[in-house]
Write an enzyme that holds these catalytic residues in place. Structure first.
Site, PDB file in Angstrom:
ATOM      1  N   HIS A  19      10.673 -10.428  -9.428  1.00 16.21           N
ATOM      2  CA  HIS A  19      10.717 -10.479 -11.476  1.00 16.21           C
ATOM      3  C   HIS A  19      11.283 -10.511 -11.442  1.00 16.21           C
ATOM      4  CE1 HIS A  19       8.006  -6.432  -9.969  1.00 16.21           C
ATOM      5  NE2 HIS A  19       7.237  -7.175 -10.037  1.00 16.21           N
TER       6      HIS A  19
ATOM      7  N   LYS B 140       2.515 -14.673  -5.390  1.00 18.08           N
ATOM      8  CA  LYS B 140       2.267 -13.875  -4.364  1.00 18.08           C
ATOM      9  C   LYS B 140       1.203 -12.866  -4.632  1.00 18.08           C
ATOM     10  CE  LYS B 140       3.235  -9.572  -2.562  1.00 18.08           C
ATOM     11  NZ  LYS B 140       2.409  -8.242  -3.472  1.00 18.08           N
TER      12      LYS B 140
ATOM     13  N   SER C 275       7.573  -6.947  -2.552  1.00 20.97           N
ATOM     14  CA  SER C 275       6.212  -6.271  -3.545  1.00 20.97           C
ATOM     15  C   SER C 275       7.173  -5.193  -3.898  1.00 20.97           C
ATOM     16  CB  SER C 275       4.904  -6.361  -2.788  1.00 20.97           C
ATOM     17  OG  SER C 275       4.223  -5.088  -3.173  1.00 20.97           O
TER      18      SER C 275
END
Ligand code: PAF
Length: 286
Positions: free
Chosen positions: A37, A151, A187
């Site tokens: 992020h 992703k 993740s």
């Protein structure tokens, strides 16, 4: 960095930036931020003058029995990371703020074809939930550009399609997946893996890389290749949901003649569902 919780405050802050002639970038997230992020926000701050991020765990994109309740909510840590990465405004609404009339009668956005198959097959309604919340967020922020991680390859394709089909004047940018040194795609769900599972997880990306390697060397019997690699994932202790080779733009099943490919995987490790992909353009310069 300012944090706002209402659409009204969000609109006022964005309008101020806009009146100063600033170009607006938007990074939507569900929080529990990691380096992947942070890379999206860093890219946003390179491409625009004013960066807006959102943190909202969207109930509409979770199916019954999925991990909505246990999805990690870590707003204070997220705020710190966003600030460091150059975010100017964080929108962190409640469910009531996003869906003031409830979710049952909520107008939905659905993107046919691209939403079907792959994650769409095993998570019915998921992409409708994503397309709906992203459309709402886009209408609230009205950014010039928005950045998403590659992703979630199918999600990115769905979002590109909705922006195109609904004539939204927003540039969509995909940012490469950030990986741990052993290859595991970062993740928020990796945090659910225990030590033993975390040690096994890199087999997912290794498998994708091996498939790409075989294709580069001329292998075109995709069903045989996939069958062999499914067995490899199972032998490592995973329960594959899908492992497929698709055309990278249309996401239709790849033929032996296709040159722009994506290999996509979803597999359970215990109760954690991992997804990953590898884009392989055979015509790209090496
Ligand atoms: O990728 C995610 O984190 C979510 O699906 C998104 C795009 C923020 C929509 O809730």
């Amino acid at each position: 960095m300012n944090t706002v919780k209402t659409v009204r405050e969000l609109r006022a802050a964005v309008a101020r930036a806009r009146s100063e002639g600033k170009r607006i970038a938007f990074v939507p997230t569900m929080g529990n931020l990691h380096s992947g992020h942070v890379a999206l926000v860093t890219k946003a701050s390179q491409r625009a003058d004013f960066v807006v991020a959102s943190v909202f765990v969207n109930p509409l994109q979770f199916g019954a029995g999925e991990d909505l309740d246990k999805y990690p909510r870590t707003l204070a840590a997220d705020q710190e990371k966003l600030l460091q990465a150059g975010c100017h405004l964080l929108f962190a609404p409640t469910v009531d703020e996003m869906y003031p009339d409830g979710m049952t009668g909520q107008t939905r956005v659905s993107v046919p074809q691209l939403s079907e198959g792959l994650c769409g097959a095993s998570r019915p309604g998921h992409f409708e939930g994503v397309a709906t919340v992203v459309s709402k967020l886009f209408n609230m922020v009205q950014p010039d550009l928005a950045i998403f991680g590659e992703k979630d390859f199918q999600q990115l394709a769905v979002i590109r399609a909705l922006v195109h089909d609904l004539n939204m004047p927003i540039q969509i940018i995909g940012e490469p997946t950030v990986r741990a040194t052993d290859g595991l795609a970062l993740s928020s769900r990796n945090g659910f893996l225990n030590e033993e599972q975390r040690a096994v997880a890199p087999v997912v990306y290794r498998t994708l890389s091996e498939i790409a390697g075989s294709i580069k060397q001329g292998e075109r019997d995709f069903p045989a290749l996939i069958g062999m690699k499914l067995q490899q994932l199972e032998a490592a202790g995973l329960r594959p949901d899908y492992l497929e080779i698709r055309h990278a733009l249309t996401l239709r099943p790849a033929t032996a003649q296709d040159r722009d490919l994506v290999i996509l995987v979803a597999a359970f490790l215990g109760t954690t569902r991992l997804i990953d992909n590898l884009h392989l353009n055979l015509d790209a310069p090496v």
